[in-house]
Design an enzyme around this catalytic site. Sequence first.
Site, PDB file in Angstrom:
ATOM      1  CB  CYS A   1      -0.999  -0.056   1.146  1.00 27.18           C
ATOM      2  SG  CYS A   1      -2.491   0.867   0.747  1.00 27.18           S
TER       3      CYS A   1
ATOM      4  CG  HIS B   1      -3.751  -3.616   3.036  1.00 26.17           C
ATOM      5  ND1 HIS B   1      -2.859  -3.178   4.000  1.00 26.17           N
ATOM      6  CD2 HIS B   1      -4.306  -2.509   2.498  1.00 26.17           C
ATOM      7  CE1 HIS B   1      -2.887  -1.851   4.037  1.00 26.17           C
ATOM      8  NE2 HIS B   1      -3.758  -1.424   3.143  1.00 26.17           N
TER       9      HIS B   1
ATOM     10  CD  GLU C   1      -1.400  -6.309   4.993  1.00 25.28           C
ATOM     11  OE1 GLU C   1      -1.119  -6.566   3.816  1.00 25.28           O
ATOM     12  OE2 GLU C   1      -1.598  -5.150   5.412  1.00 25.28           O
TER      13      GLU C   1
HETATM   14  N1  GLN Z   1      -2.003   6.673   2.782  1.00 25.12           N
HETATM   15  C1  GLN Z   1      -2.103   5.919   1.570  1.00 25.12           C
HETATM   16  C2  GLN Z   1      -3.453   6.079   0.905  1.00 25.12           C
HETATM   17  O1  GLN Z   1      -4.421   6.440   1.545  1.00 25.12           O
HETATM   18  C3  GLN Z   1      -1.794   4.439   1.829  1.00 25.12           C
HETATM   19  C4  GLN Z   1      -2.753   3.771   2.741  1.00 25.12           C
HETATM   20  C5  GLN Z   1      -2.257   2.458   3.291  1.00 25.12           C
HETATM   21  O2  GLN Z   1      -1.049   2.199   3.315  1.00 25.12           O
HETATM   22  N2  GLN Z   1      -3.161   1.641   3.779  1.00 25.12           N
HETATM   23  O3  GLN Z   1      -3.582   5.855  -0.255  1.00 25.12           O
END
Ligand code: GLN
Length: 547
Positions: free
Chosen positions: A394, A520, A522
């Site tokens: 992410c 994600h 995970e």
């Molecule tokens: N802050 C980033 C976004 O909102 C990544 C978010 C995250 O790592 N879950 O796109």
Amino acid sequence: MLLLYKPDISMHNTKYVFVTGGVTSSLGKGIIAASLAKLLQERGYSVTIQKLDPYINIDPGTLNPYEHGECYVTDDGAETDLDLGHYERFLNIPTSQANNVTTGRIYQSVIDKERKGEFLGKTVQVIPHITDEIKHRIQLLGKTGDYDIVITEIGGTVGDIESLPYVESVRQLLWEKGEENAIVIHLTLVPYLAAAGELKTKPTQHSVKMLMQSGVSPNILVCRTEHEISEDIKRKLALFCNVKKEDVIQSIDAETIYDVPNLMFEEGLDKVVLDKLKLSSEKQPELIVWNDFIKKHKNPKSEVEIGLIGKYVELRDSYKSITEAFIHAGSTNETKVKVRWIHSESLTTENIKTKLDSLNGILVAPGFGDRGIEGKIKAVQYARENNIPFFGICLGMQMAVIEFSRNVLNLKDVFSTEMNENCENPVINLMKSQKEVTKKGGTMRLGAWDCKISKESKAFNAYKSELISERHRHRFEFNNDYLKALEGSGMKATGVNPKTGLVEIVELSNHPWFVGVQYHPEYKSTVLNPHPLFVDFIKAALKQSNN
Ligand code: GLN
């Protein structure tokens, strides 16, 4: 007249198990609930687990990870408590919004109904309106007809002011359903006083008394302890807490959370639960794949060290699903995965070599906001330039795109508009649909989205599939205006959302293992299904360590 058979789902007699906590928080109610569920599942029952959280936030999505650890995301896009991660990792079945309810959500529904005039002029009160809503939410999963048993974990500790409506709802449900259909397990602490050389039962007696004052008598006590609980102590606990001696279950500290189902089986927790619910305990739990996983986890043939670069590293629960995914992937590779926790704020050009020295892999973690961001970018650069396996998740993926644009494409003033709205080259920016969003809660790109993978990629090697679905939780996206330039210089978009064209995976072609994912992975790693990307990342780290 021909009567067509129509299954009546209300006929499905779902049984309810409530898990309350006493004496202190952090006793591991989630792990006990998940372990019991695992054993019941292995015995052939369909089981799900629900968590009721007594705080006023609608969900943990707006909470700082320091407050509450990781925010876990389900397929249906619910932002939930991290215990749901344990439920999925243990049971290998997906959870949903219905599996996590907060006081805020309960009140919101009741207040919405009040505004619609649904209470027909009545005074709206905690009892019966809030408790009715709680009872409704508890029974929602049961009413689907999908589950034989629903385990409901009541967050907080008995005696907390905010837990009272929940305990009252449990009392009413026990009365309504009858003792063969609903029971309470009270998880409590039996502390060891070193000075006296004794285990003490008084705190448990007090917390059971507190529960009884609310009209709830626990059916089973699960006692967390650092030392073996003697038969004498079990008898004493039984006598003073109004349960049978065989209903006092010891839960001794375990080497790993994955040992708990076996320990609970040895203590007979699943058997007493089934006996009380008048369900057959004939089929024994086998835990074949589970125990094979534990065996490999405990007897690794090699070891790798992975640097986890994050800004919430002081509270490791902030990265719970990532560290658990390492355990699953480690076991598959018969490798111990040692994690070096690295605070991204502490990384500088001067110390980066020492801090990341001899790592076999680098994972740049998810996150929000600009604190520690340059440290993350430096870590990406180090992994890229030194051929160290790199996994960006992410925000970690977004930083990989920024790093490459700055240092390989040599673009000036490169950033994500999350950190600098007016930068010249916003390689990561907001989608149009996000630009109008003003409310923070529940408005990110959330939940399961499809991704199409190119065959010539590390991702395809890992997933062995061209179409995957993964869970998201972010607002910002890869800016496709830069796709051509990035691909031309070696950063390939190997995974793309087939409908929206959004880039979901980036990889470097001339690197041993460099994968950044916008989603994600995970969240979907379980004991029975270790996540393919984590498995492949650890494999690459292992290869690196042998070089
Ligand atoms: N802050 C980033 C976004 O909102 C990544 C978010 C995250 O790592 N879950 O796109």
